[in-house]
Design a protein around this motif. Structure first.
Motif, PDB file in Angstrom:
ATOM      1  N   ALA A   1       0.835  -1.208   0.000  1.00  0.00           N
ATOM      2  CA  ALA A   1       0.000   0.000   0.000  1.00  0.00           C
ATOM      3  C   ALA A   1       0.867   1.254   0.000  1.00  0.00           C
ATOM      4  N   GLY A   2       0.663   2.106  -1.007  1.00  0.00           N
ATOM      5  CA  GLY A   2       1.397   3.354  -1.122  1.00  0.00           C
ATOM      6  C   GLY A   2       2.821   3.212  -1.609  1.00  0.00           C
ATOM      7  N   ARG A   3       3.256   2.008  -1.915  1.00  0.00           N
ATOM      8  CA  ARG A   3       4.620   1.783  -2.364  1.00  0.00           C
ATOM      9  C   ARG A   3       4.658   1.542  -3.871  1.00  0.00           C
ATOM     10  N   ARG A   4       5.739   1.971  -4.477  1.00  0.00           N
ATOM     11  CA  ARG A   4       5.833   1.927  -5.933  1.00  0.00           C
ATOM     12  C   ARG A   4       6.076   0.514  -6.444  1.00  0.00           C
TER      13      ARG A   4
ATOM     14  N   PRO B   1      16.498   1.852 -19.018  1.00  0.00           N
ATOM     15  CA  PRO B   1      17.211   1.734 -17.738  1.00  0.00           C
ATOM     16  C   PRO B   1      16.851   2.892 -16.812  1.00  0.00           C
ATOM     17  N   GLY B   2      16.664   2.590 -15.553  1.00  0.00           N
ATOM     18  CA  GLY B   2      16.272   3.598 -14.569  1.00  0.00           C
ATOM     19  C   GLY B   2      14.806   3.534 -14.214  1.00  0.00           C
ATOM     20  N   ASP B   3      13.994   2.747 -14.975  1.00  0.00           N
ATOM     21  CA  ASP B   3      12.557   2.665 -14.703  1.00  0.00           C
ATOM     22  C   ASP B   3      12.263   2.064 -13.339  1.00  0.00           C
ATOM     23  N   LEU B   4      13.202   1.286 -12.788  1.00  0.00           N
ATOM     24  CA  LEU B   4      12.927   0.629 -11.516  1.00  0.00           C
ATOM     25  C   LEU B   4      13.408   1.429 -10.319  1.00  0.00           C
ATOM     26  N   ALA B   5      13.882   2.632 -10.558  1.00  0.00           N
ATOM     27  CA  ALA B   5      14.343   3.473  -9.453  1.00  0.00           C
ATOM     28  C   ALA B   5      13.179   3.742  -8.492  1.00  0.00           C
ATOM     29  N   GLY B   6      13.412   3.500  -7.224  1.00  0.00           N
ATOM     30  CA  GLY B   6      12.397   3.760  -6.207  1.00  0.00           C
ATOM     31  C   GLY B   6      11.341   2.684  -6.080  1.00  0.00           C
ATOM     32  N   ALA B   7      11.446   1.632  -6.880  1.00  0.00           N
ATOM     33  CA  ALA B   7      10.439   0.572  -6.823  1.00  0.00           C
ATOM     34  C   ALA B   7      10.713  -0.391  -5.665  1.00  0.00           C
ATOM     35  N   TRP B   8       9.649  -0.952  -5.130  1.00  0.00           N
ATOM     36  CA  TRP B   8       9.757  -1.992  -4.106  1.00  0.00           C
ATOM     37  C   TRP B   8       9.580  -3.379  -4.723  1.00  0.00           C
ATOM     38  N   TYR B   9       8.926  -3.421  -5.876  1.00  0.00           N
ATOM     39  CA  TYR B   9       8.571  -4.705  -6.479  1.00  0.00           C
ATOM     40  C   TYR B   9       8.385  -4.459  -7.967  1.00  0.00           C
ATOM     41  N   ALA B  10       8.748  -5.458  -8.781  1.00  0.00           N
ATOM     42  CA  ALA B  10       8.643  -5.295 -10.229  1.00  0.00           C
ATOM     43  C   ALA B  10       8.081  -6.557 -10.855  1.00  0.00           C
ATOM     44  N   VAL B  11       7.263  -6.361 -11.877  1.00  0.00           N
ATOM     45  CA  VAL B  11       6.737  -7.459 -12.684  1.00  0.00           C
ATOM     46  C   VAL B  11       7.222  -7.225 -14.105  1.00  0.00           C
TER      47      VAL B  11
END
Length: 407
Positions: A16-19, A72-82
């Motif tokens: 919740a509230g996380r990128r 590249p860089g799209d995952l900056a600040g992410a907690w989880y990625a699909v």
């Protein structure tokens, strides 16, 4: 131990509230996005195109969609990625970025290269079931389905151990076949401490109750012994006040000639919380089980359900039999076996064709079901000659003459 042979460590992510970044807008995203949105995640979708369902989620503001390819860089600040694009090179690059940034990453194209796996999940009454079987997703889904179905239908009993709010569940048990109770009704029955049961409820379900469950017989046998409605109300109130989970198990639907509203009102006056669980009414299910549709294109555009517990000439009757006789649709009578002769005469006297087909279905949906056919002119004598007894549903109208296969 080889990294690929190590079992996955199960954990529940609170997003919740996380990128969360989702790369690709195809079928994988369409399956995963609703769960991420439901978890309250701040979802960024990166994809040059998307399925209509995914696009609709973006249009509704549920996810932010950047219509482009991964960079590249799209995952900056992410907690989880699909990672679920159709570009293998982009997937590998995004996976490498996730590893570098220590972002847990799911890959749809290569599970071995992923740092996280998506379990087969299901939810029921606040319980989340998540199943991982390594490299066999079909087995994961099968186990998930079995567990969730067991929780829903009560075959997998998992009692709550925290304090529950005392109350009563008014459960419609359906027409008699125990398989026709609703999923919610069966679950509440499995969790009950006390069950107050009618004769017309699905009796076979009572055999499944654990020994500690108190079963109170509230059978209202026609013209025989009966538990007064006031006594039923008192039993519900007393057991609920004692902190018990109480189920009032009724036949059919509680509000279709079931006196359910009287019980709801009594509980409300006593300050007892009540949950109403609708049931499948015998007025439509029993005719259906006997091969009779209550409506049919070009034959009947309406159906009317009427109580026959008082005769047409009885001053207590609230039924306008003259108006019913003028209708062209289907007439379904409940509790009318003893008075069907008088009812048929009243309908004919008010203009209904005496040759109108009639079907009487006794013990509908159970192993004892039988169907007796007649007409309005003959149904009174036929019921007597055939020894038809309650409970039975009587269907009057041209739908009775329909046969399977007719368009």
């Amino acid at each position: 131990m080889d990294r690929n042979d190590a079992p996955a460590y199960p954990v529940g992510l609170r997003l919740a509230g996380r990128r969360v970044v989702v790369l690709g807008g195809g079928q994988v995203a369409q399956r995963r996005l609703p769960g991420l949105v439901a978890a309250g995640a701040d979802v960024l979708l990166v994809s040059p195109s998307a399925t209509p369902a995914v696009e609709a989620m973006a249009d509704a503001g549920e996810v932010r969609w950047e219509r482009r390819r991964y960079t590249p860089g799209d995952l900056a600040g992410a907690w989880y990625a699909v990672v679920a694009t159709d570009d293998a090179a982009a997937n590998a690059a995004a996976s490498a970025e996730a590893e570098e940034r220590r972002v847990w990453c799911v890959r749809s194209d290569d599970a071995e290269a992923a740092t996280a796996w998506t379990p087969a999940t299901g939810r029921d009454e606040g319980v989340t079931v998540a199943v991982l079987t390594g490299r066999d997703p079909r087995r994961s889904a099968a186990v998930r389905d079995a567990v969730v179905e067991g929780l829903r239908d009560g075959t997998l009993v998992a009692p709550r151990h925290r304090a529950r709010t005392p109350g009563v569940a008014l459960v419609g048990g359906g027409p008699g076949d125990p398989d026709l109770i609703t999923v919610r009704g069966r679950r509440l029955l499995a969790e009950a401490d006390v069950v107050v049961a009618d004769r017309l409820g699905p009796r076979d379900l009572l055999d499944e109750l654990p020994p500690h469950v108190e079963v109170i017989d509230a059978a209202k046998i026609p013209y025989g012994r009966a538990m007064a409605q006031e006594a039923i109300n008192d039993a519900l109130i007393q057991h609920a006040r004692a902190g018990k989970a109480v189920v009032r198990l009724k036949g059919g639907d509680p509000f279709v000639f079931g006196r359910g509203m009287e019980e709801v009102q009594a509980l409300a006056e006593a300050g007892i919380a009540c949950t109403v669980v609708p049931g499948i009414s015998s007025s439509i299910s029993v005719p259906g089980a006997a091969g009779i549709p209550v409506t049919h294109r070009g034959v009947a555009h309406e159906f009317t359900v009427v109580s026959g517990h008082v005769a047409p000439e009885d001053p207590r009757s609230l039924v306008d039999w003259a108006a019913l006789a003028r209708l062209r649709g289907t007439l379904v009578l409940l509790m009318a076996v003893e008075r069907i002769g008088a009812i048929a005469r009243a309908l004919v006297e008010h203009g209904r064709d005496p040759q109108t087909p009639v079907a009487v279905v006794q013990e509908g949906t159970t192993a004892a079901q039988r169907r007796v056919d007649a007409t309005l002119a003959t149904v009174g004598a036929t019921v007597a000659a055939e020894g038809v007894r309650p409970p039975a549903v009587i269907v009057i109208g041209d739908v009775v003459a329909l046969e399977a296969g007719r368009a």
